[in-house]
Enzyme design. Structure first.
Site, PDB file in Angstrom:
ATOM      1  N   TYR A 153     -16.906  16.040 -16.285  1.00 55.06           N
ATOM      2  CA  TYR A 153     -17.320  14.656 -16.132  1.00 55.06           C
ATOM      3  C   TYR A 153     -18.402  14.562 -15.045  1.00 55.06           C
ATOM      4  O   TYR A 153     -18.274  15.192 -13.987  1.00 55.06           O
ATOM      5  CB  TYR A 153     -16.084  13.842 -15.748  1.00 55.06           C
ATOM      6  CG  TYR A 153     -16.347  12.393 -15.490  1.00 55.06           C
ATOM      7  CD1 TYR A 153     -16.678  11.535 -16.533  1.00 55.06           C
ATOM      8  CD2 TYR A 153     -16.256  11.869 -14.213  1.00 55.06           C
ATOM      9  CE1 TYR A 153     -16.909  10.205 -16.291  1.00 55.06           C
ATOM     10  CE2 TYR A 153     -16.491  10.522 -13.977  1.00 55.06           C
ATOM     11  CZ  TYR A 153     -16.819   9.694 -15.016  1.00 55.06           C
ATOM     12  OH  TYR A 153     -17.052   8.368 -14.777  1.00 55.06           O
ATOM     13  N   ASP A 179      -8.167  18.187 -15.689  1.00 51.91           N
ATOM     14  CA  ASP A 179      -8.488  16.818 -16.093  1.00 51.91           C
ATOM     15  C   ASP A 179      -8.135  16.681 -17.570  1.00 51.91           C
ATOM     16  O   ASP A 179      -8.775  17.273 -18.435  1.00 51.91           O
ATOM     17  CB  ASP A 179      -9.978  16.548 -15.840  1.00 51.91           C
ATOM     18  CG  ASP A 179     -10.362  15.092 -16.096  1.00 51.91           C
ATOM     19  OD1 ASP A 179      -9.706  14.450 -16.938  1.00 51.91           O
ATOM     20  OD2 ASP A 179     -11.321  14.615 -15.471  1.00 51.91           O
ATOM     21  N   LYS A 184      -9.150   5.379 -19.377  1.00 54.15           N
ATOM     22  CA  LYS A 184      -9.550   5.720 -20.739  1.00 54.15           C
ATOM     23  C   LYS A 184      -8.387   5.525 -21.723  1.00 54.15           C
ATOM     24  O   LYS A 184      -7.910   4.429 -21.858  1.00 54.15           O
ATOM     25  CB  LYS A 184     -10.118   7.141 -20.752  1.00 54.15           C
ATOM     26  CG  LYS A 184     -11.092   7.434 -19.585  1.00 54.15           C
ATOM     27  CD  LYS A 184     -12.332   6.569 -19.610  1.00 54.15           C
ATOM     28  CE  LYS A 184     -13.150   6.615 -18.317  1.00 54.15           C
ATOM     29  NZ  LYS A 184     -13.483   7.934 -17.808  1.00 54.15           N
ATOM     30  N   ARG A 217       0.855  -1.200   0.000  1.00 51.98           N
ATOM     31  CA  ARG A 217       0.000   0.000   0.000  1.00 51.98           C
ATOM     32  C   ARG A 217       0.886   1.243   0.000  1.00 51.98           C
ATOM     33  O   ARG A 217       0.613   2.230  -0.656  1.00 51.98           O
ATOM     34  CB  ARG A 217      -0.945   0.037   1.201  1.00 51.98           C
ATOM     35  CG  ARG A 217      -1.568   1.440   1.403  1.00 51.98           C
ATOM     36  CD  ARG A 217      -2.756   1.455   2.348  1.00 51.98           C
ATOM     37  NE  ARG A 217      -2.549   0.727   3.559  1.00 51.98           N
ATOM     38  CZ  ARG A 217      -1.829   1.166   4.627  1.00 51.98           C
ATOM     39  NH1 ARG A 217      -1.272   2.357   4.615  1.00 51.98           N
ATOM     40  NH2 ARG A 217      -1.685   0.422   5.686  1.00 51.98           N
TER      41      ARG A 217
HETATM   42  C1  LIG Z   1     -13.900   8.513 -16.602  1.00 55.16           C
HETATM   43  C2  LIG Z   1     -13.544   9.890 -16.270  1.00 55.16           C
HETATM   44  C3  LIG Z   1     -13.243  10.265 -14.960  1.00 55.16           C
HETATM   45  C4  LIG Z   1     -13.347   9.303 -13.789  1.00 55.16           C
HETATM   46  O1  LIG Z   1     -12.425   8.274 -13.901  1.00 55.16           O
HETATM   47  P1  LIG Z   1     -12.695   6.786 -13.317  1.00 55.16           P
HETATM   48  O2  LIG Z   1     -11.446   6.075 -13.684  1.00 55.16           O
HETATM   49  O3  LIG Z   1     -13.931   6.259 -13.962  1.00 55.16           O
HETATM   50  O4  LIG Z   1     -12.885   6.925 -11.843  1.00 55.16           O
HETATM   51  C5  LIG Z   1     -12.882  11.574 -14.735  1.00 55.16           C
HETATM   52  N1  LIG Z   1     -12.827  12.475 -15.729  1.00 55.16           N
HETATM   53  C6  LIG Z   1     -13.105  12.157 -17.004  1.00 55.16           C
HETATM   54  C7  LIG Z   1     -13.030  13.200 -18.057  1.00 55.16           C
HETATM   55  C8  LIG Z   1     -13.486  10.853 -17.327  1.00 55.16           C
HETATM   56  O5  LIG Z   1     -13.788  10.544 -18.586  1.00 55.16           O
END
Ligand SMILES: *Cc1c(COP(=O)(O)O)cnc(C)c1O
Length: 395
Positions: free
Chosen positions: A108, A182, A207, A56
């Site tokens: 998001y 982000d 993603k 961890r």
């Molecule tokens: C999917 C996504 C998130 C969240 O990520 P997770 O891995 O699903 O927790 C945050 N921001 C954007 C733009 C996303 O597409």
């Protein structure tokens, strides 16, 4: 193809993706690919003498991935978390009760929900602001602002925020305010928020970065050592860490990020142009189309565009649903950035928890479709879209 396709990739990107963070096992069997270290605990040669203590706290597979991630964002340090949203929540722990957060109103759905419902419970004051308008950010800053959360391109509306202009403005107001971006929709291949003045580049690695729809993970990349130490502490103390096997999978995915992103861009632009000229489509939102209102800004701050686009099908909820049901190849599912094209209906899927008035205010109407253009043969994608559109929409 648009002039965006002429943008040069970041220097040595592919070499970095393939070699940096690849901790070759030269002392063991000479393995070229670093072993996946799944051990939860590590032998100590004497009490308190060790390289790794407990997984961890730190883990070789995680460390290797974090080294690659930092290099790909042109940052110094990276911290990975169990999901993109876990990274959002841990970054938010860098500020404390009573502080104010400005969050982009277009973002998001999970991030929007987190800031509106979770962060406020922890005593943060959250203001949703249209950060594509620098003046609105300026008007929202107060002496208590400590974090500005941006997302560009925004999910799902593909709105673009001028990352450098907002970062410069915020830091001129108070250099201690953290600007986080982000970067999920662009990936490290097309955009580097730290180079544009942000303090934190956030990504859902789920993603494009992992890129194969088989891992959930998130990351924060920073340049500042003290900021990294705080994130490293949060990783250890809160424990929202990813597994070593997942770290290995993302490390493997990153070795082909440049190849995948180029193809996502090519397919994405072909599909966007196809939809823009289609009689059953009202409007297309793609940052690489000259029709995008912030096309020039995209060219300035990014090196290309991914496979993400949105479009408004002619009609309303019924036409949108019929179109989605009639697709044969493109998969109806949330998430994005994988090899298979994925389609979603934001109003009833990704943004179903966003209050209707907030949704409509940012353009998430019932006829909005979000498409993650994958890596299939592009003619098969346009053919599938064409038959589903013509079945659903009377023209
Ligand atoms: C999917 C996504 C998130 C969240 O990520 P997770 O891995 O699903 O927790 C945050 N921001 C954007 C733009 C996303 O597409």
């Amino acid at each position: 193809m648009g002039s965006l396709s002429n943008s040069e990739p970041f220097a040595k990107f592919a070499t970095t993706a393939i070699h940096t963070g690849s901790h070759r096992d030269l002392e063991g069997y000479g393995a070229v690919i670093a072993p996946i270290t799944i051990s939860s605990t590590y032998v100590q040669s004497a009490p308190g003498e060790f390289q790794y203590e407990y997984s961890r706290l730190d883990n070789p597979s995680r460390k290797a991935l974090e080294e690659t991630l930092a290099a790909l964002e042109n940052g110094k340090y990276a911290a990975t978390f169990g999901s993109g949203l876990a990274a959002v929540s841990q970054i938010t722990q860098l500020v404390k009760a009573g502080d104010e957060v400005i969050c982009a109103s277009d973002c998001y759905g999970g991030t929007n929900d987190f800031f509106r419902n979770r962060a406020v419970n922890n005593g943060l004051k959250v203001t949703l602001v249209d950060c594509t308008d620098v003046d609105k950010v300026a008007a929202a800053l107060t002496e208590n602002t400590r974090l500005v959360w941006l997302e560009s391109p925004a999910n799902p509306t593909i709105k673009i925020t001028d990352i450098k202009a907002v970062s410069d403005l915020v830091h001129a107001y108070n250099k201690d305010i953290l600007v986080a971006v982000d970067n999920t929709f662009m990936s490290s291949y097309f955009q580097r928020p730290l180079d544009l003045g942000a303090d934190i580049s956030h990504q859902s690695l789920t993603k494009y970065m992992n890129g194969h729809c088989d891992v959930v993970m998130g990351a924060a990349v920073v340049n500042d050592e003290k900021l990294y130490e705080k994130l490293f502490y949060l990783q250890r103390a809160n424990g929202a860490v990813p597994s070593p096997i997942d770290c290995f999978l993302v490390s493997r995915g990153l070795k082909t990020l440049h190849l995948r992103m180029r193809e996502h861009m090519t397919n994405g632009l072909i599909v966007a142009k196809f939809l823009e000229s289609h009689p059953c489509v009202e409007k297309v939102l793609h940052p690489g189309l000259p029709s995008h209102p912030q096309y020039e800004l995209v060219k300035k701050q990014a090196r290309g565009t991914s496979g993400m686009l949105c479009f408004y099908v002619k009609g309303g909820l019924q036409e949108a649903k019929s179109f989605l049901k009639n697709l044969k190849l493109i998969v109806l599912a949330v998430s994005l950035g994988g090899p298979e094209s994925l389609v979603a209906h934001p109003a009833t899927m990704t943004h179903k928890h966003t209050p209707k008035e907030n949704r409509l205010a940012v353009g998430i109407t019932d006829n909005l479709i979000r498409l993650s253009v994958g890596l299939e043969t592009v003619e098969d994608l346009t053919a599938d879209l064409d038959q589903a559109l013509r079945t659903a929409v009377a023209v």
